[in-house]
Design a protein around this motif. Structure first.
Motif, short mmCIF file in Angstrom:
data_model
loop_
_atom_site.label_atom_id
_atom_site.label_comp_id
_atom_site.label_asym_id
_atom_site.label_seq_id
_atom_site.Cartn_x
_atom_site.Cartn_y
_atom_site.Cartn_z
N LYS A 1 -117.99 -34.24 53.26
CA LYS A 1 -117.87 -33.20 54.30
C LYS A 1 -119.25 -32.90 54.91
O LYS A 1 -119.37 -32.71 56.13
CB LYS A 1 -117.27 -31.91 53.71
N LEU A 2 -120.27 -32.86 54.05
CA LEU A 2 -121.63 -32.62 54.57
C LEU A 2 -122.07 -33.76 55.49
O LEU A 2 -122.65 -33.51 56.54
CB LEU A 2 -122.62 -32.46 53.41
N TYR A 3 -121.77 -35.01 55.08
CA TYR A 3 -122.12 -36.15 55.93
C TYR A 3 -121.40 -36.06 57.28
O TYR A 3 -121.97 -36.37 58.32
CB TYR A 3 -121.76 -37.48 55.25
N GLU A 4 -120.14 -35.62 57.26
CA GLU A 4 -119.38 -35.45 58.51
C GLU A 4 -120.03 -34.42 59.42
O GLU A 4 -119.97 -34.54 60.65
CB GLU A 4 -117.94 -35.03 58.21
N LYS A 5 -120.66 -33.43 58.83
CA LYS A 5 -121.34 -32.36 59.62
C LYS A 5 -122.74 -32.79 60.02
O LYS A 5 -123.45 -32.04 60.67
CB LYS A 5 -121.42 -31.06 58.81
N GLY A 6 -123.18 -33.97 59.58
CA GLY A 6 -124.50 -34.47 59.94
C GLY A 6 -125.59 -34.05 58.99
O GLY A 6 -126.78 -34.17 59.29
N VAL A 7 -125.22 -33.59 57.80
CA VAL A 7 -126.20 -33.15 56.81
C VAL A 7 -126.24 -34.16 55.67
O VAL A 7 -125.19 -34.53 55.13
CB VAL A 7 -125.82 -31.74 56.25
N ARG B 1 -114.90 -33.97 43.04
CA ARG B 1 -115.05 -32.81 43.93
C ARG B 1 -116.40 -32.87 44.65
O ARG B 1 -116.49 -32.62 45.84
CB ARG B 1 -114.93 -31.52 43.11
N ILE B 2 -117.46 -33.22 43.90
CA ILE B 2 -118.79 -33.35 44.50
C ILE B 2 -118.78 -34.42 45.58
O ILE B 2 -119.34 -34.24 46.66
CB ILE B 2 -119.86 -33.66 43.41
#
Length: 120
Positions: free
Chosen positions: A108-114, A101-102
């Motif tokens: 998802k965070l990498y996809e958002k640029g974070v 899950r992590i």
């Protein structure tokens, strides 16, 4: 590669030639020598094919040994990562689920640029 041997070492050793006035019958001697040449050609080809086959097998063995070494290394890496997981341990299974899950959330965070590693 079927080949009937014309002579064995025993039959060649005990081969008797027909004698004539000038010695042995040259046609008979020529026939024996032709048969011996045929036998030698057969064995020369057989030896070359055997060497080629051995070379291919040695190459295959080396490839398999390399693969075994790679798999052994990969196994050791996985064992070190998953060494604490026990098949009968529900907590460990839950930990795997949480780690998955992590990983999904980090993706998802990498996809958002974070970069999740920089979040405090």
């Amino acid at each position: 590669m079927a080949h009937k041997m014309n002579y064995t070492s025993y039959t060649l050793l005990h081969k008797k030639f027909t004698s004539n006035v000038k010695g042995y019958d040259p046609l008979e001697v020529d026939k024996v020598l032709d048969d011996i040449i045929n036998d030698l050609e057969f064995y020369e080809n057989y030896v070359l094919e055997a060497k080629d086959y051995i070379s291919r097998l040695e190459t295959e063995i080396k490839k398999n040994r390399d693969e075994i070494n790679n798999l052994t290394t990969e196994k050791a890496i996985l064992e070190s990562r998953l060494g604490g997981i026990d098949n009968d341990n529900n907590v460990s299974r839950e930990n795997i689920h949480l780690l998955q899950r992590i990983r999904l959330l980090e993706n998802k965070l990498y996809e958002k640029g974070v970069d999740p590693n920089k979040i405090k």
